[in-house]
Design an enzyme around this catalytic site. Structure first.
Site, PDB file in Angstrom:
ATOM      1  N   PHE A 149     135.234 102.805 -65.104  1.00  0.00           N
ATOM      2  CA  PHE A 149     135.899 102.870 -63.804  1.00  0.00           C
ATOM      3  C   PHE A 149     135.119 103.669 -62.775  1.00  0.00           C
ATOM      4  CE2 PHE A 149     137.504 106.815 -65.763  1.00  0.00           C
ATOM      5  CZ  PHE A 149     137.360 107.717 -64.709  1.00  0.00           C
ATOM      6  N   LYS A 173     133.156  92.414 -68.328  1.00  0.00           N
ATOM      7  CA  LYS A 173     134.524  92.925 -68.426  1.00  0.00           C
ATOM      8  C   LYS A 173     134.540  94.294 -67.746  1.00  0.00           C
ATOM      9  CE  LYS A 173     137.173  95.365 -70.085  1.00  0.00           C
ATOM     10  NZ  LYS A 173     138.072  96.379 -69.385  1.00  0.00           N
ATOM     11  N   GLU A 176     139.735  97.800 -65.760  1.00  0.00           N
ATOM     12  CA  GLU A 176     140.954  97.269 -65.137  1.00  0.00           C
ATOM     13  C   GLU A 176     141.546  98.237 -64.113  1.00  0.00           C
ATOM     14  OE1 GLU A 176     142.271  99.260 -69.034  1.00  0.00           O
ATOM     15  OE2 GLU A 176     140.515  98.241 -68.179  1.00  0.00           O
ATOM     16  N   SER A 226     133.024 106.473 -72.575  1.00  0.00           N
ATOM     17  CA  SER A 226     133.143 107.716 -73.335  1.00  0.00           C
ATOM     18  C   SER A 226     132.499 107.571 -74.707  1.00  0.00           C
ATOM     19  CB  SER A 226     134.618 108.096 -73.492  1.00  0.00           C
ATOM     20  OG  SER A 226     135.275 107.168 -74.348  1.00  0.00           O
ATOM     21  N   CYS A 281     128.939 110.533 -65.521  1.00  0.00           N
ATOM     22  CA  CYS A 281     128.376 111.011 -66.782  1.00  0.00           C
ATOM     23  C   CYS A 281     127.131 111.862 -66.566  1.00  0.00           C
ATOM     24  CB  CYS A 281     128.061 109.844 -67.705  1.00  0.00           C
ATOM     25  SG  CYS A 281     126.708 108.793 -67.129  1.00  0.00           S
ATOM     26  N   GLU A 382     134.007 116.693 -72.710  1.00  0.00           N
ATOM     27  CA  GLU A 382     133.622 116.116 -71.426  1.00  0.00           C
ATOM     28  C   GLU A 382     134.882 116.009 -70.574  1.00  0.00           C
ATOM     29  OE1 GLU A 382     131.106 112.344 -69.635  1.00  0.00           O
ATOM     30  OE2 GLU A 382     132.493 111.977 -71.290  1.00  0.00           O
TER      31      GLU A 382
END
Length: 499
Positions: A149, A173, A176, A226, A281, A382
């Site tokens: 995202f 993909k 969402e 992640s 990240c 994180e």
């Protein structure tokens, strides 16, 4: 309410599963969009379209592919603001950050435009009598990308432009949580002339992901997200005989030596820790202060952090926007509220921050935690939010040992005026990307991006040369041809028989 459907075979395809996901405006907390969530059958249909398209795209000429990519690059450039507006509306990051995201994605499109040089093979002649050996690289087939995202335009552009330039077809993909940018990327590719079915977008949740990981016609999977999910992606897709690059989480350290320019280091820490609300990240989330500079450095960071303007991403005055969801906001806040009990000194607590007129947004202020221990939750995990922790060490050796003990190895940085210290650091630190007086060392497009340890699962980094190698496979051809003077009787090639 806006509805986001799939993009399959060069057109919008309405979701058929009956399942929908909410998309919120992070600045208001209001649900503004619903996105179709694909069933396994819908994923199968998209892969079938991509497989059919590969029959012709996989044998298309390099000039055809690059011609389309050059036109695509021009269209993306013309629609920078449109893409950035979609990112801000669904992710929440400020418009300037969103424009920066688009620009970094464009770097990879530009790299893909030059794919002709990246796909050149090698030839060795006369390795033996009349024997030549050549090495070539060929496309894989249908490949998939599963993207996060936090960069809904950039990370997809890290994947599919190179993949299709190499002759593959692609099923994307996206997250969402902010799906609209992916559809616009696909629509512009179609406008540029990309044949139907070469790039497809399937929206969904875990159902769609698992369908891609298990699908027999998917040759490779790229993922950014992640660490726990990256590990699952790698394990599952590899078990299904797929090539995998799965980029995971991070805890990026910035080592500040006593000789560093502390003003420059403080500026870098603030921008690297709190930019894009810390939802990246490559954010610097841990500063390691060496020697007696800790107090002065923390004061300088605090002074700068207190001046950051937080507000809606579409407000030009805003320097930081909200977090993506309320649940994520609450999770980030929990690390700050529990820090003191685990021994940290809370220098800045941003958990109570609100924005007037947008009280229902997913707001959190900037938090700064000092004298954090390595066994605290705020250090180990994180956090993926605007929380910066500061650790203290007495020596460089203690600092490098602390960094290398982390299970993550994505990016790191050192701030110093000493070239010898910087050289030692870049050789001794266990991380895939290193900055010297550069806080976020994200490589340019023609170098590859990727970490070490629990920050990467798979053998290839993303984009750059590694990206080209990931989306192709090598083949070596050994040939021996008879001399034309040895042609069978009755066949005259015009060569003398005593040649």
């Amino acid at each position: 309410m806006k509805t986001v459907h799939h993009w399959i075979g060069g057109k919008t395809v309405e979701g058929a599963s009956g399942n929908w996901g909410p998309v919120t405006d992070p600045a208001t907390g209001a649900v503004t969009t619903q996105v179709a969530l694909a069933s396994a059958e819908e994923v199968d249909a998209a892969v079938a379209v991509a497989k059919a398209a590969y029959a012709t795209w996989g044998t298309s000429s390099l000039s055809q592919r690059t011609g389309i990519l050059f036109r695509y690059r021009a269209l993306l450039d013309a629609h920078r603001d449109d893409l950035a507006a979609l990112i801000t509306a669904e992710h929440g990051k400020v418009h300037s950050d969103a424009l920066g995201e688009v620009a970094r994605g464009l770097e990879i499109v530009e790299l893909a435009c030059g794919i002709t040089t990246q796909l050149k093979g090698e030839l060795s002649t006369q390795v033996s009598s009349r024997v030549d050996v050549s090495s070539i690289r060929q496309s894989l087939g249908v490949v998939a990308g599963i993207t996060p995202f936090n960069f809904p335009a950039m990370v997809p552009m890290w994947m599919f432009p190179l993949a299709v330039a190499c002759g593959n077809t692609f099923v994307l993909k996206p997250s969402e949580k902010d799906p609209s940018a992916a559809n616009l990327l696909a629509e512009l590719a179609s406008e540029a002339g990309l044949p139907d079915g070469v790039l497809n977008v399937v929206h969904g949740d875990r159902v769609a992901v698992e369908a891609l990981l298990a699908h027999p016609d998917i040759a490779a999977v790229s993922f950014v997200g992640s660490t726990p999910i990256a590990r699952h992606i790698h394990t599952t897709a590899s078990a299904n005989h797929k090539r995998v690059q799965a980029l995971g989480g991070a805890k990026n350290h910035m080592l500040v030596l006593p000789d560093a320019d502390l003003d420059a280091a403080a500026d870098a820490a603030v921008s690297a820790a709190y930019g894009s609300a810390g939802e990246r990240c490559m954010a610097i989330s841990a500063v390691v202060a060496v020697g007696a500079i800790g107090d002065e450095l923390v004061d300088k960071i605090r002074e700068r952090a207190e001046k950051i303007v937080i507000g809606p991403g579409n407000d030009p005055a805003s320097e930081m926007g909200p977090l993506i969801t309320k649940a994520h906001r609450d999770k980030v806040a929990s690390y700050v509220t529990g820090a003191a009990a685990q021994g940290a000194e809370v220098v800045l607590d941003g958990t109570g921050h609100t924005v007037e007129g947008f009280e229902d947004g997913h707001w959190i202020g900037l938090s700064l935690l000092d004298k954090v221990s390595t066994d605290s939750d705020a250090y180990r995990d994180e956090i993926f939010g605007p929380v910066l922790v500061v650790l203290r060490t007495e020596t460089y050796e203690e600092g490098i040992a602390l960094i290398n003990a982390s299970p993550f190895g994505n990016g790191t940085a050192i701030f110093t005026r000493d070239g010898g210290a910087a050289r030692r650091f870049q050789l001794e630190v266990e991380a895939g990307m290193v900055g010297v007086n550069v806080p976020i060392p994200v490589p340019v497009g023609y170098h590859s991006f990727g970490g070490w340890k629990d920050s990467l699962f798979g053998d290839h980094h993303i984009y750059g040369n590694d990206g080209v190698h990931f989306y192709t496979r090598g083949k070596v051809v050994t040939t021996r041809w008879p001399d034309p003077s040895e042609a069978p009787d009755g066949v005259d090639l015009g060569f003398p028989r005593n040649h």
